[in-house]
Design a protein around this motif. Structure first.
Motif, mmCIF file in Angstrom:
data_model
loop_
_atom_site.group_PDB
_atom_site.id
_atom_site.type_symbol
_atom_site.label_atom_id
_atom_site.label_comp_id
_atom_site.label_asym_id
_atom_site.label_seq_id
_atom_site.Cartn_x
_atom_site.Cartn_y
_atom_site.Cartn_z
ATOM 1 N N PHE A 234 4.241 3.487 -16.423
ATOM 2 C CA PHE A 234 5.258 4.344 -17.101
ATOM 3 C C PHE A 234 5.286 5.621 -16.250
ATOM 4 C CE2 PHE A 234 5.618 7.867 -20.286
ATOM 5 C CZ PHE A 234 6.808 7.722 -20.532
ATOM 6 N N ALA A 235 4.292 6.229 -15.753
ATOM 7 C CA ALA A 235 4.467 7.257 -15.163
ATOM 8 C C ALA A 235 5.177 7.196 -13.776
ATOM 9 C CB ALA A 235 2.771 7.990 -14.824
ATOM 10 N N PHE A 236 5.093 6.277 -13.211
ATOM 11 C CA PHE A 236 5.765 6.050 -12.064
ATOM 12 C C PHE A 236 7.413 5.660 -12.413
ATOM 13 C CE2 PHE A 236 7.534 3.527 -8.332
ATOM 14 C CZ PHE A 236 7.367 4.711 -7.404
ATOM 15 N N ALA A 237 7.565 5.076 -13.450
ATOM 16 C CA ALA A 237 9.051 4.672 -13.713
ATOM 17 C C ALA A 237 9.727 5.949 -14.168
ATOM 18 C CB ALA A 237 8.982 3.544 -14.903
ATOM 19 N N GLU A 238 8.904 6.596 -14.931
ATOM 20 C CA GLU A 238 9.797 7.904 -15.352
ATOM 21 C C GLU A 238 9.898 9.002 -14.240
ATOM 22 O OE1 GLU A 238 9.085 11.413 -18.985
ATOM 23 O OE2 GLU A 238 7.265 10.300 -17.999
ATOM 24 N N ALA A 239 8.996 8.951 -13.239
ATOM 25 C CA ALA A 239 9.247 9.837 -11.883
ATOM 26 C C ALA A 239 10.230 9.370 -10.914
ATOM 27 C CB ALA A 239 7.685 10.174 -11.355
ATOM 28 N N ALA A 240 10.291 7.935 -11.154
ATOM 29 C CA ALA A 240 11.499 7.446 -10.163
ATOM 30 C C ALA A 240 12.622 7.630 -10.771
ATOM 31 C CB ALA A 240 11.026 5.975 -9.549
ATOM 32 N N GLY A 241 12.749 7.764 -11.985
ATOM 33 C CA GLY A 241 13.958 7.692 -12.847
ATOM 34 C C GLY A 241 14.424 6.381 -13.092
ATOM 35 N N ALA B 65 10.077 9.325 -5.336
ATOM 36 C CA ALA B 65 8.893 9.423 -6.378
ATOM 37 C C ALA B 65 7.786 9.574 -5.560
ATOM 38 C CB ALA B 65 8.730 8.426 -7.295
ATOM 39 N N ILE B 66 7.442 8.610 -4.440
ATOM 40 C CA ILE B 66 6.387 8.689 -3.658
ATOM 41 C C ILE B 66 6.236 10.004 -2.906
ATOM 42 C CG2 ILE B 66 5.377 7.522 -1.580
ATOM 43 C CD1 ILE B 66 6.549 4.801 -2.639
ATOM 44 N N LYS B 67 7.464 10.516 -2.272
ATOM 45 C CA LYS B 67 7.180 11.718 -1.622
ATOM 46 C C LYS B 67 6.803 12.928 -2.492
ATOM 47 C CE LYS B 67 10.699 10.467 1.774
ATOM 48 N NZ LYS B 67 11.971 10.687 2.541
ATOM 49 N N LYS B 68 7.292 12.670 -3.797
ATOM 50 C CA LYS B 68 6.515 13.692 -4.708
ATOM 51 C C LYS B 68 5.108 13.778 -4.911
ATOM 52 C CE LYS B 68 11.224 13.822 -7.278
ATOM 53 N NZ LYS B 68 11.700 13.615 -8.716
ATOM 54 N N GLY B 69 4.354 12.688 -4.625
ATOM 55 C CA GLY B 69 3.164 12.604 -4.987
ATOM 56 C C GLY B 69 2.607 11.646 -5.714
ATOM 57 N N VAL B 70 3.674 10.766 -6.532
ATOM 58 C CA VAL B 70 3.672 9.993 -7.575
ATOM 59 C C VAL B 70 3.009 8.591 -6.972
ATOM 60 C CG1 VAL B 70 4.307 8.908 -9.659
ATOM 61 C CG2 VAL B 70 5.198 11.101 -8.924
ATOM 62 N N THR B 71 1.768 8.096 -7.402
ATOM 63 C CA THR B 71 1.338 6.884 -6.941
ATOM 64 C C THR B 71 1.880 5.500 -7.625
ATOM 65 O OG1 THR B 71 -0.837 7.686 -6.412
ATOM 66 C CG2 THR B 71 -0.723 5.624 -6.365
ATOM 67 N N PRO B 72 2.744 4.710 -6.759
ATOM 68 C CA PRO B 72 3.384 3.715 -7.585
ATOM 69 C C PRO B 72 2.180 2.508 -8.147
ATOM 70 C CG PRO B 72 3.402 3.505 -5.135
ATOM 71 C CD PRO B 72 2.738 4.618 -5.626
ATOM 72 N N PRO B 73 2.470 1.643 -9.086
ATOM 73 C CA PRO B 73 1.666 0.578 -9.463
ATOM 74 C C PRO B 73 1.101 -0.003 -8.382
ATOM 75 C CG PRO B 73 3.620 0.794 -10.939
ATOM 76 C CD PRO B 73 3.837 1.509 -9.574
ATOM 77 N N ALA B 74 -0.166 -0.950 -8.407
ATOM 78 C CA ALA B 74 -0.756 -1.592 -7.349
ATOM 79 C C ALA B 74 -0.140 -3.071 -7.504
ATOM 80 C CB ALA B 74 -2.168 -1.636 -7.486
ATOM 81 N N CYS B 75 1.085 -3.083 -7.422
ATOM 82 C CA CYS B 75 1.755 -4.446 -7.486
ATOM 83 C C CYS B 75 2.821 -4.652 -6.417
ATOM 84 C CB CYS B 75 2.210 -4.799 -8.910
ATOM 85 S SG CYS B 75 3.235 -3.447 -9.252
ATOM 86 N N GLY B 76 3.538 -5.665 -5.927
ATOM 87 C CA GLY B 76 4.522 -5.790 -5.168
ATOM 88 C C GLY B 76 5.683 -6.829 -5.496
ATOM 89 N N LYS C 244 1.033 -1.269 0.112
ATOM 90 C CA LYS C 244 -0.164 -0.127 -0.217
ATOM 91 C C LYS C 244 0.921 1.260 -0.013
ATOM 92 C CE LYS C 244 -3.727 -2.318 2.276
ATOM 93 N NZ LYS C 244 -4.480 -2.422 3.636
ATOM 94 N N PRO C 245 0.579 2.220 -1.002
ATOM 95 C CA PRO C 245 1.387 3.306 -1.127
ATOM 96 C C PRO C 245 1.784 4.080 0.206
ATOM 97 C CG PRO C 245 -0.137 3.300 -2.798
ATOM 98 C CD PRO C 245 -0.366 2.274 -1.874
ATOM 99 N N GLN C 246 0.832 4.153 1.249
ATOM 100 C CA GLN C 246 0.943 4.810 2.291
ATOM 101 C C GLN C 246 1.810 4.065 3.428
ATOM 102 O OE1 GLN C 246 -1.948 3.564 1.108
ATOM 103 N NE2 GLN C 246 -3.167 2.755 3.099
ATOM 104 N N ASN C 247 2.176 3.032 3.018
ATOM 105 C CA ASN C 247 2.990 2.172 3.898
ATOM 106 C C ASN C 247 4.499 1.863 3.555
ATOM 107 O OD1 ASN C 247 0.851 1.940 5.723
ATOM 108 N ND2 ASN C 247 -0.027 0.182 4.705
ATOM 109 N N MET C 248 4.534 2.260 2.180
ATOM 110 C CA MET C 248 5.804 1.735 1.436
ATOM 111 C C MET C 248 6.997 2.481 2.039
ATOM 112 S SD MET C 248 5.075 1.562 -2.404
ATOM 113 C CE MET C 248 4.248 0.276 -3.222
#
Length: 258
Positions: A157-164, A127-138, A96-100
């Motif tokens: 794609f959006a998360f991969a780009e934001a995370a570099g 990326a999470i601290k910037k507010g980008v939501t990661p994919p719903a997978c683990g 869960k994004p809020q627990n990552m």
């Protein structure tokens, strides 16, 4: 139970190991059965006695023992583990994004991650601290499968780009192709498998050419090489052609000769 074949071999082996350890003087955890012991040993205050007994009885694999000892040392150093109990529960909690952030920080500090994994985790946290939501997978395997599906392309794609995780050049290429490779393949493994098939190599070459993946110089060399190869094929002995036919198939050979 042994005489009447009431237990699987693996479970019977564990019982014997536990029995042997107790006979040698080892003190088992204060729990009565496997389910109760899993709950009991998930409590940080009980971990040390459970690990020590598991080690003496030999019922922990090398990897399980290594992970358990890292967890124990981290707790003894004052680190607070995620508020979950058991592998499955913690995997669900930590995806869960809020627990990552909590879970990743604990995993990094406890030494569960390699240098490469730590670097990736830190990129994800940023990326999470910037507010980008990661994919719903683990996990890598699950996320590879999840992100290979077209309906999940945009969020991955959006998360991969934001995370570099991809360069600006790679991002530009993904946008240009819509995340699809030759023949509509998705993901490195899928596209590599597709392009290894001799029947698909022309499709892959044309895709790379059309999308600017091959420089003009490389393209010129490849075209010259292909031209020379075709010329040699026209003059090749029958046994050589037969060998190539058996190796790559008649259809692929005809495409090369065309």
């Amino acid at each position: 139970a042994e005489e009447n074949n009431l237990l699987p071999n693996e479970e019977l082996r564990e019982f014997k190991q536990i029995q042997s350890a107790i006979k040698k003087g080892a003190t088992p955890p204060a729990c009565k059965n496997k389910k109760d012991c899993e709950t009991y040993c998930d409590e940080p205050s009980h971990m040390k006695e459970c690990i020590n007994f598991g080690k003496e009885a030999g019922i922990l694999t090398d990897k399980e023992l290594e992970e358990a000892e890292k967890m124990l040392k981290a707790i003894e150093r004052g680190l607070t583990p995620p508020p979950c109990r058991g592998r499955d529960a913690c995997e669900n909690y930590c995806r869960k994004p809020q627990n990552m952030e909590m879970c990743m920080n604990f995993a990094i500090e406890a030494g569960f991650m390699s240098d490469d994994e730590k670097e990736d985790a830190e990129k994800m946290l940023a990326a999470i601290k910037k507010g980008v939501t990661p994919p719903a997978c683990g996990g890598k395997n699950e996320c590879d499968a999840y992100c290979s599906l077209e309906e999940h392309f945009e969020e991955c794609f959006a998360f991969a780009e934001a995370a570099g995780f991809i360069t600006a050049e790679e991002a530009s290429m993904v946008r240009k192709t819509g995340g699809k490779g030759p023949g509509g393949c998705r993901g490195r493994e899928s596209c590599e498998a597709f392009c290894k098939n001799p029947n698909n190599q022309e499709t892959c070459f044309n895709f790379a050419k059309e999308n600017g993946m091959i420089s003009e110089e490389e393209l010129k060399k490849m075209e010259e090489g292909m031209s020379q190869f075709k010329e040699h094929l026209q003059n090749a002995p029958a046994e050589v052609l037969e060998c190539l036919k058996n190796k790559i198939g008649a259809e692929a050979l005809e495409k090369v000769k065309a």
